[in-house]
Design a protein around this motif. Structure first.
Motif, PDB file in Angstrom:
ATOM      1  N   SER A 319       0.826  -1.236   0.078  1.00 16.70           N
ATOM      2  CA  SER A 319       0.052   0.030  -0.110  1.00 16.70           C
ATOM      3  C   SER A 319       0.793   1.327  -0.023  1.00 16.70           C
ATOM      4  N   ALA A 320       0.330   2.432  -0.533  1.00 18.55           N
ATOM      5  CA  ALA A 320       1.073   3.463  -0.515  1.00 18.55           C
ATOM      6  C   ALA A 320      -0.041   4.866  -0.386  1.00 18.55           C
ATOM      7  N   VAL A 321       0.672   5.904  -0.084  1.00 23.39           N
ATOM      8  CA  VAL A 321       0.011   7.201  -0.366  1.00 23.39           C
ATOM      9  C   VAL A 321       0.970   8.060  -0.811  1.00 23.39           C
ATOM     10  N   LEU A 322       0.566   8.766  -2.048  1.00 21.92           N
ATOM     11  CA  LEU A 322       1.693   9.620  -2.599  1.00 21.92           C
ATOM     12  C   LEU A 322       0.868  11.072  -2.582  1.00 21.92           C
ATOM     13  N   ASN A 323       1.734  12.048  -2.175  1.00 21.37           N
ATOM     14  CA  ASN A 323       1.194  13.444  -1.788  1.00 21.37           C
ATOM     15  C   ASN A 323       1.063  14.087  -3.177  1.00 21.37           C
ATOM     16  N   PHE A 324       0.148  15.087  -3.474  1.00 26.99           N
ATOM     17  CA  PHE A 324       0.402  16.027  -4.637  1.00 26.99           C
ATOM     18  C   PHE A 324      -0.270  17.287  -4.197  1.00 26.99           C
ATOM     19  N   PHE A 325       0.356  18.327  -4.752  1.00 22.82           N
ATOM     20  CA  PHE A 325       0.051  19.828  -4.404  1.00 22.82           C
ATOM     21  C   PHE A 325       0.096  19.966  -2.892  1.00 22.82           C
ATOM     22  N   GLU A 326      -0.714  20.864  -2.503  1.00 19.54           N
ATOM     23  CA  GLU A 326      -0.525  20.617  -0.884  1.00 19.54           C
ATOM     24  C   GLU A 326      -1.272  19.927   0.004  1.00 19.54           C
ATOM     25  N   LYS A 327      -2.335  19.608  -0.535  1.00 18.68           N
ATOM     26  CA  LYS A 327      -3.265  18.590   0.345  1.00 18.68           C
ATOM     27  C   LYS A 327      -3.658  17.348  -0.350  1.00 18.68           C
ATOM     28  N   ASP A 328      -3.680  17.212  -1.714  1.00 22.51           N
ATOM     29  CA  ASP A 328      -4.230  16.148  -2.532  1.00 22.51           C
ATOM     30  C   ASP A 328      -3.301  14.888  -2.261  1.00 22.51           C
ATOM     31  N   ALA A 329      -4.050  13.691  -2.530  1.00 28.27           N
ATOM     32  CA  ALA A 329      -3.316  12.405  -2.174  1.00 28.27           C
ATOM     33  C   ALA A 329      -3.770  11.322  -3.055  1.00 28.27           C
ATOM     34  N   LEU A 330      -3.107  10.400  -3.560  1.00 28.88           N
ATOM     35  CA  LEU A 330      -3.370   9.239  -4.256  1.00 28.88           C
ATOM     36  C   LEU A 330      -2.950   7.942  -3.313  1.00 28.88           C
TER      37      LEU A 330
END
Length: 377
Positions: A319-330
């Motif tokens: 499993s993984a969480v990738l951060n994007f921009f200021e608050k977004d997450a995949l």
């Protein structure tokens, strides 16, 4: 008269200049005198300090030579320094801290295609009817407060933490009821934890930001009684190993065809063994988890010699969480294994009968991809 005035003016100027010089000289002398007095006082205080230290040392020596006389340390005060005392970091904190949290929630739901009435206040995929009208006529309105939650959490000093949390969403024997059930009953001492909380095999941080209670069906999701050891944990990495409560979800299928009266029960001989490794950074985190299980069944009284037995179940979960921009997450997860349905949200059965009516672990694949986007603060 004019000549006398001309003579007096320079004399007046000279007198003013002399007075100013005299005042300046006086100030300089006062400064020098004060500095000299201050130096003498400092010297005297230093001498007193040396005498105090010598007397203190002699007192300790005399007390040490007399049995039964308690010795005590005399604080020594040095000029310009505070009295020597133990700092807060030198002593372990014993302060109790408790936080009460929770929320009251009311859901208003209209069910166009009726699902199992016990699950009408959330969307559990296995409760969707496969035959029209199996749960009555379509169209049903319901108010629900079952997602309401209340908990307490806190710590005692730096080594002990605790959490007790409940909600009103009845499951199991209380399926469909609005009744209190325990979500978390968890305590840790340093790197050892015991009680019920998220399974060590799952990653709760990939749970998406959604209003639905049940969550994604493909997610590894279970709160499980366990004992967990976390030998490595800091801001960037974590290693945790746990023994978890076992269980076998059965599909008795063909055994019931042999004899519908057969009483088939799950049988678990050993606890489940799980472990995970996580690495974290500004970019997000990645976690890899594994589990080994003993799953099986037994036929009560075994009247016809029907087969009992256990099988080895296993699984891997990335499993993984990738951060994007200021608050977004995949948020992503890919899990595969055999006999791990008990750990998957709405997963089905761990075991089923093979052609010889022996228990056989069932393969299972679960995955999800979810993008969290914040439209505003």
């Amino acid at each position: 008269m004019a000549t006398r005035r001309k003579t007096l003016i320079p004399m007046a100027i000279l007198c003013v200049s002399y007075a100013a010089s005299a005042a300046a000289a006086t100030d300089a002398e006062r400064i020098a005198a004060l500095e000299e007095q201050l130096n003498r006082q400092r010297a005297a205080m230093q001498e007193q300090q040396r005498m105090i230290e010598a007397m203190d040392a002699e007192l300790k020596q005399l007390k040490a030579s007399q049995p039964g006389v308690a010795t005590s340390a005399t604080p020594v005060v040095v000029e310009g320094e505070a009295p020597a005392t133990a700092s807060a970091s030198d002593k372990p904190s014993r302060k109790l801290s408790v936080n009460v949290y929770g929320f009251a929630q009311a859901d208003a739901i209209y069910d166009f295609k009726r699902v199992d009435p016990n699950w009408e206040d959330t969307l559990r995929v296995t409760t969707i009817p496969t035959q029209s009208g199996i749960y009555g006529e379509d169209g049903n309105f319901v108010f629900s407060v079952r997602q309401s939650r209340l908990g307490i959490m806190g710590n005692y000093g730096d080594d002990i933490t605790f959490k007790l949390e409940g909600e009103l969403f009845g499951v199991g024997a209380d399926e469909g009821q609005t009744t209190l059930r325990v979500r978390h009953a968890w305590a840790t001492y340093k790197n050892l934890g015991m009680g019920q909380t998220w399974s060590n095999f799952m990653d709760i941080d990939i749970f998406p930001n959604t209003i639905d209670y049940w969550g994604p069906s493909g997610m590894i999701f279970l709160r499980n009684p366990q004992i967990r050891w976390t030998p490595i944990r800091d801001d960037n990495r974590e290693l945790a190993i746990a023994l978890e409560s076992p269980g076998s979800a059965l599909d008795t299928g063909k055994l019931q065809e042999i004899d519908p009266s057969l009483d088939v029960d799950p049988r678990t001989v050993f606890p489940d063994l799980s472990a995970h490794w996580r690495t974290t950074g500004d970019w997000g985190h990645f976690q890899l988890a594994g589990i080994l299980r003993s799953v099986g069944w037994e036929v009560a009284s075994n009247p016809k010699g029907e087969p009992n037995g256990e099988e080895l179940g296993w699984g891997l979960n990335a499993s993984a969480v990738l951060n994007f921009f200021e608050k977004d997450a995949l948020r992503m997860q890919l899990a595969y294994g055999e006999g791990i349905a008990s750990y998957i949200n709405d997963g089905g059965s761990d075991l089923g009968p093979d052609n010889n009516f022996r228990p056989e672990v069932l393969p299972l694949l679960g995955w999800l991809v979810y993008y969290d986007h914040y439209w505003s603060d």
